[in-house]
Design an enzyme around this catalytic site. Structure first.
Site, PDB file in Angstrom:
ATOM      1  N   SER A   1       0.839  -1.184   0.000  1.00  0.00           N
ATOM      2  CA  SER A   1       0.000   0.000   0.000  1.00  0.00           C
ATOM      3  C   SER A   1       0.880   1.243   0.000  1.00  0.00           C
ATOM      4  O   SER A   1       1.655   1.442  -0.937  1.00  0.00           O
ATOM      5  CB  SER A   1      -0.962  -0.041   1.190  1.00  0.00           C
ATOM      6  OG  SER A   1      -2.014   0.859   1.004  1.00  0.00           O
TER       7      SER A   1
ATOM      8  N   ASP B   1      -9.004  -4.386  -6.311  1.00  0.00           N
ATOM      9  CA  ASP B   1      -8.609  -3.442  -5.266  1.00  0.00           C
ATOM     10  C   ASP B   1      -9.427  -2.155  -5.384  1.00  0.00           C
ATOM     11  O   ASP B   1      -9.288  -1.410  -6.352  1.00  0.00           O
ATOM     12  CB  ASP B   1      -7.114  -3.136  -5.405  1.00  0.00           C
ATOM     13  CG  ASP B   1      -6.564  -2.359  -4.218  1.00  0.00           C
ATOM     14  OD1 ASP B   1      -7.350  -1.710  -3.503  1.00  0.00           O
ATOM     15  OD2 ASP B   1      -5.335  -2.398  -4.012  1.00  0.00           O
TER      16      ASP B   1
ATOM     17  N   HIS C   1      -7.746  -5.029  -1.623  1.00  0.00           N
ATOM     18  CA  HIS C   1      -6.452  -4.394  -1.365  1.00  0.00           C
ATOM     19  C   HIS C   1      -5.475  -5.330  -0.663  1.00  0.00           C
ATOM     20  O   HIS C   1      -4.272  -5.280  -0.904  1.00  0.00           O
ATOM     21  CB  HIS C   1      -6.665  -3.133  -0.529  1.00  0.00           C
ATOM     22  CG  HIS C   1      -5.444  -2.272  -0.397  1.00  0.00           C
ATOM     23  ND1 HIS C   1      -4.683  -1.887  -1.482  1.00  0.00           N
ATOM     24  CD2 HIS C   1      -4.846  -1.723   0.689  1.00  0.00           C
ATOM     25  CE1 HIS C   1      -3.675  -1.131  -1.071  1.00  0.00           C
ATOM     26  NE2 HIS C   1      -3.760  -1.026   0.231  1.00  0.00           N
TER      27      HIS C   1
END
Length: 745
Positions: free
Chosen positions: A604, A679, A711
């Site tokens: 991320s 995602d 995600h």
């Protein structure tokens, strides 16, 4: 929105942070990711033992698979309240599909009544465990998009097929809306989960009124996610086998955002009104709170630029604006995360949390908005307000006062301002206050304590009673050495905390391949004073394979105050990289770190940092694995992106500087990018665009995608993911030279 988060589960952070190597009696046995990873088949058998504990009023209760027991906090003695078989019998649940399966989630909603609230999937069942009778059964609507039951009035609000309903205390359903849709969203989280928002239903204290969010996102662009059918999916007759479009509403930085209003439903009149807050365009409404008498609603209102925040009160009957009680501005950003809370013993005063003095602290106000005093102060942050002790007229809260990487529980006297430490002053503590506010269940971990529990009685001299300490699940096995320390940030003055995991059977005369695990973004940190300094299971897995792991919390991460967090404003990744390179400088000073074999991995924001580091410092980092990486902030969502970067229109230099697209040509080492195809947080456009830039530049990253995954990878796929990450370092970072050496291994 779902905040960008490091790829780590809370369970993995607190409970499972190490792996053991075999003892002499288990010569060649090696533990696998099935043992370590939170998606692994053996994970739950290998983590430190936990106790499920809750309060029945002022009495602590242990929840187990087959029973619930009352605990004497002074000596830990347990007395059975009821068993699973008894609950099923008393509830009249005879059919297998109707039975309660376990008692881990049993609730005790009424402090003064022996009522256990249990659920079997389609009913909420209130069982009196003194009379052995069921007092009430309430249908639990299936497939709801949101739901909230109010304990005081016994009314339930829920969203089903986009429409908002309220079930009154008599069990009658009332449909509040008819225009709900994918575009018009009721009763759910808005502003993409920013500003502390995690839901959209807000009952008044006595449950007579319901405030709720209404979000119009019809003007927001669709982002075209795609659903790939499951391997065993069989289409219905006439249905296509093709993948299906599954678009989401995704407002990107600088683009049109949704509009939110707040409605209020009155159970007694059956009428709904909306707060007269004015034009909702480019505004954020958050942290909704009620007055104790249910007549007034309070909420923080933030402008689109997020540098102006106002606390405003509204008449809950008419929706009319009453008064602006508090106003805060900041040259960078102001971010309200907590609703105001009224003092239980004084309905004319409330507390408000703000970091206006540089650190998040508690302030006392009267209901007219006049600040009475600041209740906490210092170069540390209040992490959470747990509740109130009415007898002592005190506030119970968690803070980092003992140490920036600790979480400890304190109490402050509202009148005198005296602060009292309630726990042992070590480690990381998650405490739960009882209904009366005079006792705590304290669940905690320390670097050398896997998991422990205490009961704490709150009085002028708090008393702690030990209840349970989990045994080390790896006692007798070989584990890596976990260490912790600080280095100076790139500014030369700020302390940054790090964690190191040395290889199993560490030999200081050898040189080891080293992997830096990085997150680095807002609202998260990696290093804390939990077991093994918060080490992730994967780090220990890598240490078993002969790697040294290093983790550093750079400026921009959380719980260190406003200046620390805002150092990255308008230039995400730049100060963070400078700080991470100070960590590299420290590593290079260690004789056992192989300077020619340094890798980096993150997810991320950490994926963004990973690619930033390997392309900005291509001669330092040989191998990198970036998961779900942000590539260009202009493709990230409005609320988070604009808070830290402003808009692409107002900060073109910052967006250009932080974009990784121009850095594709600078890739020299081995880079693997991994994403979930579905995602909704860091949309696939980021990774695809970087791949396209690499094709144009003639550089060669590797790429892997998980169809159907969001995600973070879910379930057992997480084991597959971490196996893939590990193998990439094994293939490209660990070998000293030729493939022949790898073959010899």
């Amino acid at each position: 929105m779902m905040k960008i988060k490091p790829f780590i589960s809370l369970v993995g952070l607190i409970a499972l942070t190490g792996l053991f190597s075999p003892t002499n009696s288990m010569a060649q046995k090696q533990f696998t990711l099935e043992d370590l990873n939170f998606g692994g088949k053996n994970f739950y058998r290998m983590r430190p033992e936990a106790r499920y504990l809750t309060w029945w009023g002022s009495k602590p209760v242990r929840q187990e698979l087959n029973s619930c027991s009352l605990i004497d906090p002074s000596n830990g003695k347990e007395t059975t309240l009821f068993t699973l078989d008894e609950i099923n019998e008393w509830a009249g649940l005879t059919a297998s599909e109707d039975k309660i399966r376990h008692l881990y989630n049993v609730e005790f909603p009424y402090a003064d009544r022996p009522i256990a609230l249990v659920q079997n999937g389609h009913e909420d069942i209130f069982v009196n465990f003194k009379t052995h009778k069921t007092e009430k059964k309430q249908e639990r609507k299936q497939n709801t998009q949101a739901r909230d039951w109010n304990q005081s009035s016994a009314a339930t609000a829920y969203v089903l097929d986009h429409q908002l309903y309220v079930t009154d205390p008599n069990g009658t359903d009332h449909q509040l809306t008819k225009d709900g849709s994918r575009d018009i969203v009721y009763g759910q989280s808005v502003h993409r989960d920013e500003f502390g928002i995690n839901g959209g239903l807000f009952w008044s204290p006595k449950g007579n009124r319901l405030a709720f969010y209404r979000m119009d996102q019809s003007m927001v662009n669709d982002y075209p996610l795609v659903d790939i059918p499951e391997l065993d999916w069989k289409p219905a007759k006439g249905e296509s086998r093709a993948a299906k479009a599954d678009p989401i509403k995704y407002p990107m930085a600088g683009e049109t955002s949704h509009k939110v209003t707040v409605g209020v439903y009155d159970l007694s009149t059956g009428k709904t009104i909306y707060l007269q807050a004015g034009d909702p365009t480019d505004r954020y409404f958050t942290n909704i709170a009620w007055s104790p008498d249910e007549k007034t609603i309070y909420m923080f209102e933030v402008n689109r630029d997020q540098n102006d925040c106002r606390l405003v009160s509204y008449d809950a009957t008419t929706g009319a604006k009453l008064k602006e009680l508090y106003h805060e501005t900041d040259e960078k950003f102001v971010e309200p995360l907590h609703p105001i809370q009224f003092l239980p013993w004084n309905k004319d005063q409330f507390i408000l949390q703000t970091q206006k003095d540089g650190y998040n602290h508690i302030y006392l106000f009267d209901k007219e908005g006049r600040q009475i005093k600041q209740l906490t102060s210092g170069k540390w942050v209040v992490l959470d307000v747990l509740g109130f002790n009415k007898k002592l007229k005190s506030i119970v809260y968690a803070s980092s006062e003992c140490n920036p990487i600790q979480r400890n529980t304190w109490m402050v006297d509202v009148n005198s301002g005296k602060r009292t430490l309630l726990d042992n002053g070590k480690g990381y503590h998650y405490a739960r206050l009882n209904a009366a506010g005079d006792a705590l269940i304290d669940s905690y971990s320390e670097p050398t304590v896997p998991h422990a529990y205490e009961f704490i009685t709150l009085n002028t001299k708090p008393q702690r009673h030990h209840y349970f300490t989990a045994p080390d699940p790896w006692k007798g096995y070989k584990v890596p050495e976990y260490s912790n320390g600080t280095i100076k940030a790139a500014d030369g003055t700020t302390d940054l905390y790090w964690r190191m995991v040395k290889p199993v059977d560490f030999d200081p005369t050898k040189k080891y391949p080293t992997v830096i695990y990085v997150y680095g973004g807002p609202h998260a940190h990696n290093v804390d004073a939990t077991w093994h300094w918060g080490s992730r299971g994967w780090e220990t897995y890598m240490a078993q394979k002969g790697y040294l792991l290093f983790i550093l919390d750079n400026r921009g991460s959380d719980n260190r105050g406003k200046a620390f967090e805002q150092a990255t404003f308008r230039h995400l990744g730049q100060q963070e990289m400078k700080d991470q390179m100070e960590g590299v400088k420290f590593l290079k000073s260690l004789p056992y770190v192989d300077q020619n074999r340094i890798g980096v991995h993150g997810w991320s924001f950490g994926g963004f940092m990973t690619i930033s580091l390997i392309t900005n410092y291509p001669d330092v980092f040989k191998v990198a694995v970036a998961g779900g990486p942000v590539i260009d902030w202009k493709w990230y969502e409005v609320m988070y992106g604009e808070r830290y970067m402003d808009t692409p229109q107002t900060n073109p230099e910052g967006y250009a500087q932080t974009s990784l697209l121009p850095k594709a040509k600078d890739l020299k080492g081995k880079l693997q990018i991994i994403i979930g195809l579905n995602d909704p947080v860091v949309v696939p456009q980021h990774a695809y665009s970087f791949l396209k830039a690499c094709i144009a530049a003639g550089t060669q990253p590797d790429f892997f995608v998980y169809p159907g995954e969001p995600h973070n990878m879910r379930g057992h796929q997480s084991v597959h993911l971490h196996d893939r990450i590990t193998q990439y370092f094994e293939d490209y970072l660990k070998p000293l030279s030729a493939p022949a050496e790898k073959k010899a291994e």
